[in-house]
Design an enzyme around this catalytic site. Structure first.
Site, PDB file in Angstrom:
ATOM      1  N   LYS A 156       0.810  -1.228   0.000  1.00 48.35           N
ATOM      2  CA  LYS A 156       0.000   0.000   0.000  1.00 48.35           C
ATOM      3  C   LYS A 156       0.842   1.277   0.000  1.00 48.35           C
ATOM      4  CE  LYS A 156      -4.076  -2.163   1.868  1.00 48.35           C
ATOM      5  NZ  LYS A 156      -5.265  -2.088   2.673  1.00 48.35           N
ATOM      6  N   ASP A 163      -9.797   2.749   1.274  1.00 48.35           N
ATOM      7  CA  ASP A 163      -9.753   2.054   2.580  1.00 48.35           C
ATOM      8  C   ASP A 163     -10.331   2.929   3.688  1.00 48.35           C
ATOM      9  OD1 ASP A 163      -8.731  -0.438   2.029  1.00 48.35           O
ATOM     10  OD2 ASP A 163      -6.643   0.118   2.414  1.00 48.35           O
TER      11      ASP A 163
HETATM   12  P1  ATR Z   1       0.966  -2.060   4.162  1.00 48.61           P
HETATM   13  O1  ATR Z   1       1.745  -0.780   3.949  1.00 48.61           O
HETATM   14  O2  ATR Z   1       0.514  -2.653   2.859  1.00 48.61           O
HETATM   15  O3  ATR Z   1      -0.153  -1.897   5.187  1.00 48.61           O
HETATM   16  P2  ATR Z   1       3.224  -3.000   5.683  1.00 48.61           P
HETATM   17  O4  ATR Z   1       3.932  -1.707   5.446  1.00 48.61           O
HETATM   18  O5  ATR Z   1       3.982  -4.283   5.468  1.00 48.61           O
HETATM   19  O6  ATR Z   1       1.931  -3.131   4.780  1.00 48.61           O
HETATM   20  O7  ATR Z   1       2.649  -2.933   7.165  1.00 48.61           O
HETATM   21  C1  ATR Z   1       2.463  -4.043   7.929  1.00 48.61           C
HETATM   22  C2  ATR Z   1       2.336  -3.665   9.412  1.00 48.61           C
HETATM   23  O8  ATR Z   1       2.241  -4.898  10.157  1.00 48.61           O
HETATM   24  C3  ATR Z   1       3.531  -2.928   9.983  1.00 48.61           C
HETATM   25  O9  ATR Z   1       3.065  -2.049  10.987  1.00 48.61           O
HETATM   26  C4  ATR Z   1       4.356  -4.062  10.603  1.00 48.61           C
HETATM   27  O10 ATR Z   1       5.194  -3.667  11.678  1.00 48.61           O
HETATM   28  P3  ATR Z   1       6.706  -3.127  11.406  1.00 48.61           P
HETATM   29  O11 ATR Z   1       6.553  -1.666  11.052  1.00 48.61           O
HETATM   30  O12 ATR Z   1       7.403  -3.328  12.684  1.00 48.61           O
HETATM   31  O13 ATR Z   1       7.257  -3.952  10.275  1.00 48.61           O
HETATM   32  C5  ATR Z   1       3.257  -4.933  11.158  1.00 48.61           C
HETATM   33  N1  ATR Z   1       3.687  -6.322  11.369  1.00 48.61           N
HETATM   34  C6  ATR Z   1       3.847  -7.263  10.414  1.00 48.61           C
HETATM   35  N2  ATR Z   1       4.200  -8.450  10.976  1.00 48.61           N
HETATM   36  C7  ATR Z   1       4.256  -8.242  12.322  1.00 48.61           C
HETATM   37  C8  ATR Z   1       4.563  -9.070  13.442  1.00 48.61           C
HETATM   38  N3  ATR Z   1       4.872 -10.354  13.294  1.00 48.61           N
HETATM   39  N4  ATR Z   1       4.512  -8.511  14.681  1.00 48.61           N
HETATM   40  C9  ATR Z   1       4.198  -7.211  14.839  1.00 48.61           C
HETATM   41  N5  ATR Z   1       3.882  -6.375  13.808  1.00 48.61           N
HETATM   42  C10 ATR Z   1       3.929  -6.876  12.568  1.00 48.61           C
END
Ligand code: ATR
Length: 256
Positions: free
Chosen positions: A64, A100
């Site tokens: 995104k 969204d």
């Molecule tokens: P998008 O921009 O499409 O929403 P993204 O940038 O990958 O996708 O965002 C995913 C979110 O899920 C982020 O806040 C990520 O946290 P980080 O900023 O620390 O990467 C969070 N996230 C994904 N896997 C996670 C996990 N196992 N535990 C905690 N947070 C997680």
């Protein structure tokens, strides 16, 4: 004949294809919609090929934000939110849009007296930004917690938020999961039952049989079904991309 697709990773859980296909059937449109699982490392090269073959895209986690630099233009909302979930293609030019935030606003509309509620959002990616924007538009400044604190701090540049650490969460009436936790089987949502049971509503944007949804149900906490957001963002997206009025009932049937 028009072709549309979802760009995401992973795509296995997604109900977008059945929702769109149900809408095409209802309106008798000879269009197609499919989910494309894009390798995050190859987003740029994959998108440069795909954009010439489709009439529009839905965009989901984890693209995104990452997709924005690859687009020819972005809407005013995308400028303010910093995330795209819809790509319009006209005469070979790509425009990023965001529906969204409309989905979040309508899904949260089910909560009585929302304006007086404290809201905690988990995550700082694109889905989180859309939720924050939706709440800010209503005049609510949410708490936000994120695994990577630095990424959460960046939100403050564009949106109104109060960043809080996961080990010291303030009480909230509404908890929103805007992370990707739950997309993979076996993912465990990293907030305790004690905290969850004190919430009035839990809204997992990762819809379906997730750890968070299962625990909310077991604890007897009311849930906002992530499929509500899916349908409402989908209605706005369908209208933007096809120019047809979206058949809401058929789209609801497609995600049931
Ligand atoms: P998008 O921009 O499409 O929403 P993204 O940038 O990958 O996708 O965002 C995913 C979110 O899920 C982020 O806040 C990520 O946290 P980080 O900023 O620390 O990467 C969070 N996230 C994904 N896997 C996670 C996990 N196992 N535990 C905690 N947070 C997680």
């Amino acid at each position: 004949m028009k072709k549309f697709a979802l760009l995401a990773h992973p795509t296995t859980h997604s109900l977008s294809p059945t929702m769109w296909q149900s809408a095409f059937k209802e309106l008798d449109l000879p269009y197609t919609y499919e989910a494309i699982d894009v390798d995050p490392v190859k987003l740029q090269e994959t998108f440069s090929i795909l954009k010439n073959k489709y009439n529009g895209f839905s965009v989901s986690i984890p693209f995104k934000e990452a997709i924005i630099p690859l687009l020819d233009s972005i809407s005013k909302e995308v400028q303010e939110i910093g995330a795209v979930n819809t790509i319009k293609i006209e005469k070979g030019r790509t425009t990023g849009e965001n529906t969204d935030w409309i989905g979040v606003t309508k899904a949260l509309g089910k909560i009585d007296d929302l304006l007086s509620k404290k809201v905690l959002i988990c995550g700082a990616g694109g889905a989180s930004k859309s939720a924050i924007y939706a709440l800010n538009t209503l005049g609510i400044i949410p708490y936000v917690t994120n695994r990577t604190k630095e990424k959460a701090k960046l939100l403050e540049k564009q949106l109104k938020v109060q960043i809080v650490p996961i080990y010291d969460l303030p009480e909230a009436h509404v908890l929103i999961n805007a992370t990707s936790i739950g997309l993979e089987k076996g993912d465990k949502f990293p907030i305790s039952d004690d905290y969850l049971s004190n919430c009035s509503y839990i809204f997992d944007m990762v819809y379906g049989d997730t750890n968070l949804n299962r625990r909310a149900k077991k604890l007897g906490v009311k849930r906002i079904d992530g499929r509500e957001m899916l349908v409402y963002q989908g209605i706005a997206q369908f209208e933007l991309l096809t120019g047809h009025k979206a058949p809401e009932e058929a789209m609801r049937k497609g995600v049931a």
